[in-house]
Design a protein around this motif. Structure first.
Motif, PDB file in Angstrom:
ATOM      1  N   ASN A  35       3.019  65.096 -63.966  1.00  0.00           N
ATOM      2  CA  ASN A  35       2.346  64.561 -62.774  1.00  0.00           C
ATOM      3  C   ASN A  35       3.369  64.012 -61.785  1.00  0.00           C
ATOM      4  O   ASN A  35       4.552  63.900 -62.102  1.00  0.00           O
ATOM      5  CB  ASN A  35       1.388  63.425 -63.166  1.00  0.00           C
ATOM      6  N   ILE A  44      -6.626  54.425 -65.958  1.00  0.00           N
ATOM      7  CA  ILE A  44      -8.100  54.391 -66.045  1.00  0.00           C
ATOM      8  C   ILE A  44      -8.573  53.758 -67.357  1.00  0.00           C
ATOM      9  O   ILE A  44      -9.759  53.727 -67.644  1.00  0.00           O
ATOM     10  CB  ILE A  44      -8.715  55.805 -65.877  1.00  0.00           C
ATOM     11  N   VAL A 357     -10.605  59.906 -76.528  1.00  0.00           N
ATOM     12  CA  VAL A 357      -9.455  60.335 -77.325  1.00  0.00           C
ATOM     13  C   VAL A 357      -9.716  61.667 -78.026  1.00  0.00           C
ATOM     14  O   VAL A 357     -10.853  62.164 -78.064  1.00  0.00           O
ATOM     15  CB  VAL A 357      -9.019  59.310 -78.412  1.00  0.00           C
TER      16      VAL A 357
HETATM   17  C1  LIG Z   1     -11.229  56.893 -69.758  1.00  0.00           C
HETATM   18  C2  LIG Z   1     -10.347  56.409 -70.873  1.00  0.00           C
HETATM   19  C3  LIG Z   1     -10.290  55.068 -71.150  1.00  0.00           C
HETATM   20  C4  LIG Z   1      -9.493  54.619 -72.208  1.00  0.00           C
HETATM   21  N1  LIG Z   1      -9.423  53.283 -72.429  1.00  0.00           N
HETATM   22  C5  LIG Z   1      -8.650  52.818 -73.441  1.00  0.00           C
HETATM   23  C6  LIG Z   1      -8.504  51.414 -73.638  1.00  0.00           C
HETATM   24  O1  LIG Z   1      -9.000  50.593 -72.866  1.00  0.00           O
HETATM   25  N2  LIG Z   1      -7.772  51.009 -74.720  1.00  0.00           N
HETATM   26  C7  LIG Z   1      -7.152  51.903 -75.560  1.00  0.00           C
HETATM   27  O2  LIG Z   1      -6.522  51.480 -76.525  1.00  0.00           O
HETATM   28  N3  LIG Z   1      -7.218  53.228 -75.342  1.00  0.00           N
HETATM   29  C8  LIG Z   1      -7.937  53.704 -74.297  1.00  0.00           C
HETATM   30  N4  LIG Z   1      -7.993  55.054 -74.062  1.00  0.00           N
HETATM   31  C9  LIG Z   1      -7.159  55.966 -74.910  1.00  0.00           C
HETATM   32  C10 LIG Z   1      -5.677  55.861 -74.474  1.00  0.00           C
HETATM   33  O3  LIG Z   1      -5.602  55.926 -73.083  1.00  0.00           O
HETATM   34  C11 LIG Z   1      -4.849  56.995 -75.092  1.00  0.00           C
HETATM   35  O4  LIG Z   1      -5.024  57.034 -76.484  1.00  0.00           O
HETATM   36  C12 LIG Z   1      -3.361  56.790 -74.770  1.00  0.00           C
HETATM   37  O5  LIG Z   1      -3.171  56.812 -73.383  1.00  0.00           O
HETATM   38  C13 LIG Z   1      -2.518  57.865 -75.428  1.00  0.00           C
HETATM   39  O6  LIG Z   1      -1.182  57.673 -75.010  1.00  0.00           O
HETATM   40  P1  LIG Z   1      -0.126  58.873 -75.072  1.00  0.00           P
HETATM   41  O7  LIG Z   1       1.136  58.343 -74.522  1.00  0.00           O
HETATM   42  O8  LIG Z   1      -0.131  59.467 -76.404  1.00  0.00           O
HETATM   43  O9  LIG Z   1      -0.717  59.985 -74.103  1.00  0.00           O
HETATM   44  P2  LIG Z   1      -1.136  59.947 -72.569  1.00  0.00           P
HETATM   45  O10 LIG Z   1      -1.375  58.571 -72.112  1.00  0.00           O
HETATM   46  O11 LIG Z   1      -2.236  60.930 -72.462  1.00  0.00           O
HETATM   47  O12 LIG Z   1       0.161  60.469 -71.808  1.00  0.00           O
HETATM   48  C14 LIG Z   1       0.653  61.772 -71.957  1.00  0.00           C
HETATM   49  C15 LIG Z   1       1.530  62.088 -70.751  1.00  0.00           C
HETATM   50  O13 LIG Z   1       2.248  63.295 -70.988  1.00  0.00           O
HETATM   51  C16 LIG Z   1       2.224  64.104 -69.816  1.00  0.00           C
HETATM   52  N5  LIG Z   1       2.384  65.493 -70.254  1.00  0.00           N
HETATM   53  C17 LIG Z   1       1.555  66.210 -71.049  1.00  0.00           C
HETATM   54  N6  LIG Z   1       2.051  67.434 -71.273  1.00  0.00           N
HETATM   55  C18 LIG Z   1       3.229  67.501 -70.589  1.00  0.00           C
HETATM   56  C19 LIG Z   1       4.202  68.511 -70.419  1.00  0.00           C
HETATM   57  N7  LIG Z   1       4.073  69.701 -71.018  1.00  0.00           N
HETATM   58  N8  LIG Z   1       5.270  68.266 -69.638  1.00  0.00           N
HETATM   59  C20 LIG Z   1       5.426  67.056 -69.029  1.00  0.00           C
HETATM   60  N9  LIG Z   1       4.523  66.046 -69.161  1.00  0.00           N
HETATM   61  C21 LIG Z   1       3.452  66.264 -69.934  1.00  0.00           C
HETATM   62  C22 LIG Z   1       0.859  63.819 -69.224  1.00  0.00           C
HETATM   63  O14 LIG Z   1       0.813  64.157 -67.853  1.00  0.00           O
HETATM   64  C23 LIG Z   1       0.701  62.325 -69.500  1.00  0.00           C
HETATM   65  O15 LIG Z   1       1.220  61.554 -68.443  1.00  0.00           O
HETATM   66  C24 LIG Z   1      -8.746  55.537 -73.002  1.00  0.00           C
HETATM   67  C25 LIG Z   1      -8.785  56.890 -72.682  1.00  0.00           C
HETATM   68  C26 LIG Z   1      -9.564  57.326 -71.631  1.00  0.00           C
HETATM   69  C27 LIG Z   1      -9.577  58.791 -71.283  1.00  0.00           C
END
Ligand SMILES: Cc1cc2nc3c(=O)[nH]c(=O)nc-3n(C[C@H](O)[C@H](O)[C@H](O)COP(=O)(O)OP(=O)(O)OC[C@H]3O[C@@H](n4cnc5c(N)ncnc54)[C@H](O)[C@@H]3O)c2cc1C
Length: 414
Positions: A35, A44, A357
């Protein structure tokens, strides 16, 4: 050449880059994000307030196809919160992600058991990360979509373009793909020989074919909700249930949703059984109804349950508009039973666009205790791309942040 390349600037990738640089500022760390900004999903979370943890965080709030007890000690933050909540961490003793968040400037507050940033804003959490990454000189490349990683002679080549000694996959799951989490991490890990447990949307609403669902649309109700699969109660949750024109929702339903798509694929009968008045027994409810013998049944019920629910139940049991005194004792028994056991046959779940999730993902058994791949040295995975997901209430961000810290010590040994 970079020491570490982290793929994905979501919760886990942001925490990982900070933790690595805090420990060793000489490390060359690169953060790659598809992004044009960091933390699109983080923004969010918690309805824009970022529920970043929970006082009750412990292993029992998580689900995985693998045994996850080896991560138990990392997820017990209760002790820390009791003992150190108001202290400012010193530079050397970071034990868990709450200390890191505090150190980089995110002050935490507790609401019931949920932890939020004091600012009440997810955007402030992102801004603090952004500021801190700048301060630590983490290289960030935006609009950079990683679609290929190879390893030759102990060096990783990313998109045939960037070289790194270690790579951390922090690409998230597949839920809310518009935030960037489109599941590419699974493909990258699969190419390194990793098993990906079948993924399903979790923490989402459940669709029902209940005949009167439209009539109760908009109702929010505190209840005890059981998930029954082929007649066997699998899980129980207490909390607010919400009804829409074709589905049931609310935090307790989200928490029950995790395996429902799988059950439906297996052609199992999935039913939500809702106890609308858990504080009173069925005989007490019967007595209550009988004491209003000159009332229409739905009006008698309205004193104890929501008016729309009273109407729906009386229609469902074909006693609508009848006076209580015209209804047999057995029928009153059935009404009381139904108030304790309102059945909603489940036909579908929300899809990945509506699921908070992803359940399933990269099999944890194929990673060491430091979350390094057992298939490829120097390759790590953190956050939601791994096969571990938590309940609603801050548990998923807890895991994203905690897993980021788990890998840092292992990488720093390199
Ligand atoms: C609406 C919503 C509300 C939520 N609220 C909560 C909450 O209040 N509390 C809570 O504990 N959890 C909440 N969650 C769950 C939580 O947001 C996720 O479990 C957490 O963000 C996961 O973190 P992550 O770093 O694994 O992945 P993500 O936060 O999904 O980040 C992954 C990143 O990798 C990038 N990416 C992906 N593929 C590639 C690629 N090939 N090349 C480069 N970049 C890439 C993406 O663009 C993204 O920025 C919520 C989820 C949603 C959808």
């Amino acid at each position: 050449m970079y020491d570490v390349a982290i793929i994905g600037a979501g919760a886990s990738g942001l925490m990982c880059s900070c933790a690595l640089k805090i420990k060793n500022n000489n490390l060359k760390v690169l953060l790659l994000e598809k992004n044009d900004k960091i933390g699109k999903k983080l923004l969010i979370t918690g309805n824009g307030r970022c529920n970043l943890g929970n006082y009750n965080t412990n292993i029992s709030n998580y689900n995985s196809n693998s045994n996850i007890s080896r991560f138990k000690q990392y997820l017990d933050i209760k002790k820390y919160l009791d003992e150190k909540n108001n202290s400012i961490p010193s530079y050397i003793d970071y034990e868990n992600y709450i200390e890191y968040l505090k150190y980089i400037g995110i002050v935490i507050k507790q609401e019931d058991k949920r932890l939020y940033p004091y600012s009440n804003q997810a955007i402030c959490v992102c801004k603090v990360f952004e500021r801190y990454l700048n301060y630590l000189h983490v290289d960030i490349r935006y609009n950079y979509d990683v679609n290929k990683i190879d390893k030759k002679n102990d060096i990783f080549y990313i998109n045939d373009d960037i070289k790194a000694k270690s790579v951390v996959i922090a690409t998230g799951g597949k839920s809310y793909p518009k935030t960037g989490s489109t599941g590419t991490g699974y493909e990258i890990l699969r190419k390194f020989g990793h098993k990906i447990e079948k993924i399903y949307p979790a923490l989402t609403y459940l669709k029902t074919d209940y005949k009167y669902i439209k009539d109760i649309s908009g109702v929010r109700y505190d209840a005890v909700v059981n998930l029954s699969v082929n007649g066997e109660v699998k899980n129980t949750e207490k909390g607010q249930i919400q009804f829409t024109k074709d589905s049931v929702s609310g935090i307790c339903v989200f928490n029950l949703s995790r395996n429902v798509k799988k059950y439906l694929e297996e052609k199992k009968k999935v039913t939500l059984i809702v106890n609308l008045v858990p504080n009173y027994s069925e005989p007490q409810i019967e007595e209550y109804i009988k004491s209003f013998k000159d009332y229409k049944i739905q009006d008698a019920l309205s004193g104890i349950i929501n008016n729309k629910l009273a109407n729906a139940i009386s229609k469902q049991l074909k006693v609508h508009d009848k006076l209580v005194k015209q209804i047999s004792k057995d029928q009153i028994k059935i009404v009381a039973y139904t108030i304790h056991n309102m059945h909603f046959n489940i036909t579908q779940t929300g899809d990945f666009n509506n699921a908070q999730v992803t359940t399933g993902g990269a099999c944890l058994d194929e990673f060491t205790d430091n979350l390094e791949s057992k298939k490829c040295k120097g390759l790590y995975a953190i956050g939601e791309v791994l096969d571990i997901d938590g309940k609603c209430g801050g548990y998923n961000l807890s895991w994203a942040f905690t897993s980021a810290l788990i890998v840092k010590d292992s990488i720093l040994k390199v």
